[in-house]
Design an enzyme around this catalytic site. Sequence first.
Site, mmCIF file in Angstrom:
data_model
loop_
_atom_site.group_PDB
_atom_site.id
_atom_site.type_symbol
_atom_site.label_atom_id
_atom_site.label_comp_id
_atom_site.label_asym_id
_atom_site.label_seq_id
_atom_site.Cartn_x
_atom_site.Cartn_y
_atom_site.Cartn_z
ATOM 1 N N LYS A 195 0.867 -1.179 0.000
ATOM 2 C CA LYS A 195 0.000 0.000 0.000
ATOM 3 C C LYS A 195 0.904 1.228 0.000
ATOM 4 C CE LYS A 195 -3.628 2.438 2.483
ATOM 5 N NZ LYS A 195 -4.638 2.389 3.533
ATOM 6 N N ARG A 205 -10.881 9.729 1.686
ATOM 7 C CA ARG A 205 -10.761 10.445 2.969
ATOM 8 C C ARG A 205 -11.880 11.479 3.111
ATOM 9 N NH1 ARG A 205 -4.115 11.068 2.911
ATOM 10 N NH2 ARG A 205 -3.701 8.812 2.881
ATOM 11 N N LYS A 248 -2.107 -1.597 -3.832
ATOM 12 C CA LYS A 248 -2.966 -0.414 -3.794
ATOM 13 C C LYS A 248 -2.121 0.840 -3.842
ATOM 14 C CE LYS A 248 -6.002 1.909 -0.574
ATOM 15 N NZ LYS A 248 -6.495 1.965 0.759
ATOM 16 N N SER A 274 -10.079 5.348 -4.928
ATOM 17 C CA SER A 274 -11.061 6.414 -5.129
ATOM 18 C C SER A 274 -10.603 7.489 -6.117
ATOM 19 C CB SER A 274 -11.415 7.041 -3.782
ATOM 20 O OG SER A 274 -10.267 7.563 -3.146
HETATM 21 C C1 PBG Z 1 -7.471 3.643 5.412
HETATM 22 C C2 PBG Z 1 -7.793 3.324 3.999
HETATM 23 C C3 PBG Z 1 -7.600 4.194 2.932
HETATM 24 C C4 PBG Z 1 -8.142 3.581 1.817
HETATM 25 C C5 PBG Z 1 -8.623 2.319 2.211
HETATM 26 N N1 PBG Z 1 -8.380 2.173 3.583
HETATM 27 C C6 PBG Z 1 -7.059 5.582 2.882
HETATM 28 C C7 PBG Z 1 -5.777 5.891 3.510
HETATM 29 O O1 PBG Z 1 -4.913 5.042 3.727
HETATM 30 O O2 PBG Z 1 -5.609 7.063 3.818
HETATM 31 C C8 PBG Z 1 -8.173 4.209 0.466
HETATM 32 C C9 PBG Z 1 -9.175 3.686 -0.495
HETATM 33 C C10 PBG Z 1 -9.456 4.562 -1.654
HETATM 34 O O3 PBG Z 1 -8.858 5.640 -1.841
HETATM 35 O O4 PBG Z 1 -10.327 4.179 -2.432
HETATM 36 N N2 PBG Z 1 -6.813 2.754 6.193
#
Ligand code: PBG
Length: 324
Positions: A195, A205, A248, A274
């Site tokens: 990630k 967010r 991701k 997203s």
């Molecule tokens: C948080 C989390 C995030 C996403 C999934 N779980 C955001 C982050 O790490 O700030 C992002 C998913 C997306 O942007 O579609 N633990």
Amino acid sequence: MMNRRPRRNRKSAAIRAMVEETKIGAEHLIYPLFLKDGKGVKEEIASLPNNYRWSLDLLLPEIEECMNLGVRTFDLFPAVNEGLKDNVASYSYASDNFYLHAINAIKERFPESVLMSDVAMDPYSSDGHDGLVCDGEIVNDDTLPILNRMAIAQAQAGIDIIGPSDMMDGRIGSIRQALDVEGFTNVSIMSYTAKYASAFYGPFRDALNSAPKSGDKKTYQMNPANKREALIEAELDTLEGADFLMIKPALSYLDIIHVIKEHTNLPVTAYNVSGECAMIYAAAEKGWLNLEQAVSEILISMRRAGADGILTYFAKDFARWIKN
Ligand code: PBG
């Protein structure tokens, strides 16, 4: 004279279909959904068109529609009221947590669905970080017991797949052991293995109002410049007991999907996040590209790179398009 003419294998729709190398169907898709406490709630997320914060009563018929289109796996995220957030994310395992109640209710109504959770502190944290913040630092080992408790509460609610998105070291092994001790040996873990600290999480967010209150996530999420490091994460998650390895974001990280797929025998998934979704919607709204064609092309590129499953906000639309 030309002996080799690759165009011969493209000359008709039937031949093109016969030699098609990569397939994609609704069975490969995981649909992320945002949940909110209350009744009659369906709030569109401004930066993520066509996606909503749902209350349970309206989400159930939505899930039914998806199931009828062949989408059976859902990744659920809670939008938590600010007043319920604290620095140790205690609401994440509270007995009156609406998200845990919703998991239970959805599973009861649709036992054949597959439900995946999010394990990380940020939706419940007054600091907006995935781990525990002490003196401005994200502390690793003291975060693990909190993640364990969250995972156990989700397992008790009936979750099928735990989705640790926090990127703390050692959390897969820690959660696996905690689940097993409690008797949840059948609950799976899809690890957010690679990630990256990405700008493409912005709309997510917004959806959860979960942005960090200070600092960024670069001490735990990966540097976008690194590829070999993803293999270290993949190796550790495998040893620690992950059932799936996730990459991701997806679109700017197709090489990471590919390299992890080459090095593992576990199923690999990609999270089409997203911001990736938002930019496609924005261009389509302006009439700059065709939504259906663009989405189909990016989803097949993720499968071609090596993803078995894809988490995407386009899951329902795509399933409808391929059905028609
Ligand atoms: C948080 C989390 C995030 C996403 C999934 N779980 C955001 C982050 O790490 O700030 C992002 C998913 C997306 O942007 O579609 N633990």
